[in-house]
Design a protein around this motif. Structure first.
Motif, PDB file in Angstrom:
ATOM      1  N   GLN A 190     -33.289 -17.035-106.966  1.00 28.05           N
ATOM      2  CA  GLN A 190     -32.811 -15.855-106.240  1.00 28.05           C
ATOM      3  C   GLN A 190     -33.336 -14.565-106.871  1.00 28.05           C
ATOM      4  O   GLN A 190     -33.601 -13.591-106.167  1.00 28.05           O
ATOM      5  CB  GLN A 190     -31.280 -15.841-106.211  1.00 28.05           C
ATOM      6  N   LEU A 196     -33.216 -15.105-100.982  1.00 26.32           N
ATOM      7  CA  LEU A 196     -32.325 -16.247-101.203  1.00 26.32           C
ATOM      8  C   LEU A 196     -30.917 -15.821-101.594  1.00 26.32           C
ATOM      9  O   LEU A 196     -29.986 -16.631-101.537  1.00 26.32           O
ATOM     10  CB  LEU A 196     -32.907 -17.166-102.287  1.00 26.32           C
ATOM     11  N   LYS A 197     -30.745 -14.561-101.979  1.00 22.46           N
ATOM     12  CA  LYS A 197     -29.402 -14.086-102.322  1.00 22.46           C
ATOM     13  C   LYS A 197     -28.495 -14.126-101.100  1.00 22.46           C
ATOM     14  O   LYS A 197     -27.317 -14.483-101.188  1.00 22.46           O
ATOM     15  CB  LYS A 197     -29.470 -12.676-102.894  1.00 22.46           C
TER      16      LYS A 197
END
Length: 447
Positions: A190, A196-197
């Motif tokens: 992330q 991706l967070k």
């Protein structure tokens, strides 16, 4: 390549994050002779200079800006309290889920949290460990109706490698569970890939006493009386009328369908001895899964450990985790007590003693042997007394021999007979260390 060195030195935990970095269809996770999954990266001519290990929880190149302290500040921005040993947090609890405790290995908190995340639409999918063809591995779940399939503890090597192969093709958000090293690999992904967070908004950390080889399950199966192929291993068959430590391992013989079980207490200490444990775990300083939104472990403290039905300790680290717990208490779906920081530490005291107090010795010994290891947080690198060092030495030998001897001859009686001297010496030196440690405190001596 440093990933090769990580694997060669026994520091690969099998998380598989580096597989997605290699961008090669031929890179994969494979079993080694010790019964652990490890990375087998295939490099192209123009990829050998790429830093595949930057997402590895045991990276040999990452500096302190990517350790647990710095990553926690990046991801756990709603935490209000901090402790040098358990990390950032908001509240501390012990207790259980009224709905899921009966079908869970412990207090059922992980299953409950996952249900609420799906039911309340915080996420659309779960990526958690489940049974797959009689063994175990990570699997995607998207329905609350399937939630019962994830409510058991599994001491079997698994990998996250498939997650990053499919994550771009999955619509919606995903919650993931994992032990400390797996959670760290996700946070590193992330960090380097900020999209991706949002895609992975919640991580459930499972407080871990050490990763076990797949040979550990074979050892347990044979100890239960099953000497042929088996299926459906259950690692924590509870005895609700007894205490929390009074549980069994069970499995089913594949051909005869006969049920086998063994009382775990009869096998001795499977965790403090380091039997069948990964070498990498000796260089992990994260006891309490510091980077997860919520950390869950067994409540090995009074009065909870006297309840055979099981209880969890809970460390809430994010605002959402707090909301899920408070709503659960209000709805009487959770029975939780607020507990002190000292009780959280006491519940995992053995792990703190090993990972923190023994770290200096293990790091120093590795360096003298020419082994390159990840950078560790300096506050845990504190020289201890000589008896503690002896415990670390004998425990390390015991861990190594358990893997060597099982590979040499997988017969149970051979293994038990050969391991007896190591376990005897480890028991005696550990007992001596406990006595001397108490004495040092009484007289105020620090060695």
């Amino acid at each position: 390549m440093t990933i090769k060195k990580i694997v060669e030195q026994g520091l690969c935990v099998g998380c598989g994050a580096c597989i997605s970095e290699s961008c090669s269809d031929d890179s994969r996770m494979q079993w080694n002779s010790d019964g652990f999954l490890e990375a087998n990266l295939i490099y192209s001519t123009n990829s050998e200079s790429l830093e595949f290990d930057r997402v590895c929880p045991f990276s040999l190149n990452n500096d302190e800006t990517l350790n647990e302290d710095h990553l926690a500040k990046e991801f756990l921005t709603t935490s209000v309290l901090a402790d040098n040993e358990i990390g950032l947090y908001n509240n501390l609890y012990a207790g259980y889920s009224t709905k899921y405790r009966e079908t869970s290995s412990s207090g059922g908190l992980a299953t409950y949290i996952f249900e609420r995340l799906l039911r309340d639409k915080y996420v659309d999918h779960l990526f958690v460990v489940s049974e797959i063809d009689g063994k175990y591995g990570y699997k995607i779940f998207s329905s609350i109706d399937d939630i019962q399939q994830i409510s058991k503890t599994r001491y079997f090597p698994v990998t996250l490698s498939s997650l990053f192969d499919i994550i771009d093709d999955i619509d919606g958000k995903i919650a993931i569970s994992g032990v400390a090293c797996f959670v760290k690999s996700i946070r590193l992904k992330q960090h380097f890939y900020p999209t991706l967070k949002e895609k992975i908004p919640f991580l459930v950390g499972i407080i871990c006493g050490g990763l076990k080889s797949k040979h550990y399950t074979d050892f347990l199966a044979q100890s239960s009386g099953c000497v042929t192929e088996y299926m459906v291993p259950e690692y924590r068959v509870k005895n609700n009328s007894s205490i929390a430590l009074d549980y069994q391992f069970s499995c089913i013989e594949t051909e005869s369908k006969r049920y086998h079980s063994v009382d775990m207490k009869s096998l001795g200490d499977m965790w403090g001895t380091g039997l069948f444990k990964s070498k990498a775990c000796d260089f992990c300083d994260d006891v309490a899964t510091e980077l997860a939104d919520i950390s869950l472990g067994d409540a090995w403290i009074k009065p909870y450990k006297e309840d055979g039905a099981g209880n969890n300790i809970i460390i809430s680290r994010s605002k959402l985790a707090d909301e899920l717990l408070q709503n659960g208490i209000a709805l009487k779906e959770l029975k939780l007590d607020r507990i002190d920081l000292s009780e959280i530490k006491l519940s995992q005291q053995g792990s703190f003693n090993h990972r923190h107090k023994g770290l200096y010795y293990r790091v120093n010994k590795a360096r003298k042997a020419g082994i390159q290891i990840p950078q560790k947080r300096s506050r845990f690198l504190i020289k201890q007394n000589i008896t503690n060092d002896l415990v670390q030495l004998v425990r390390s030998l015991t861990r190594q021999q358990s893997l060597v001897l099982w590979k040499k001859h997988t017969g149970l009686s051979f293994f038990n007979n050969k391991m007896k001297p190591y376990l005897f010496v480890l028991h005696k030196i550990t007992k001596l260390n406990h006595i001397l440690t108490r004495l040092y405190k009484i007289v105020g001596v620090k060695l």
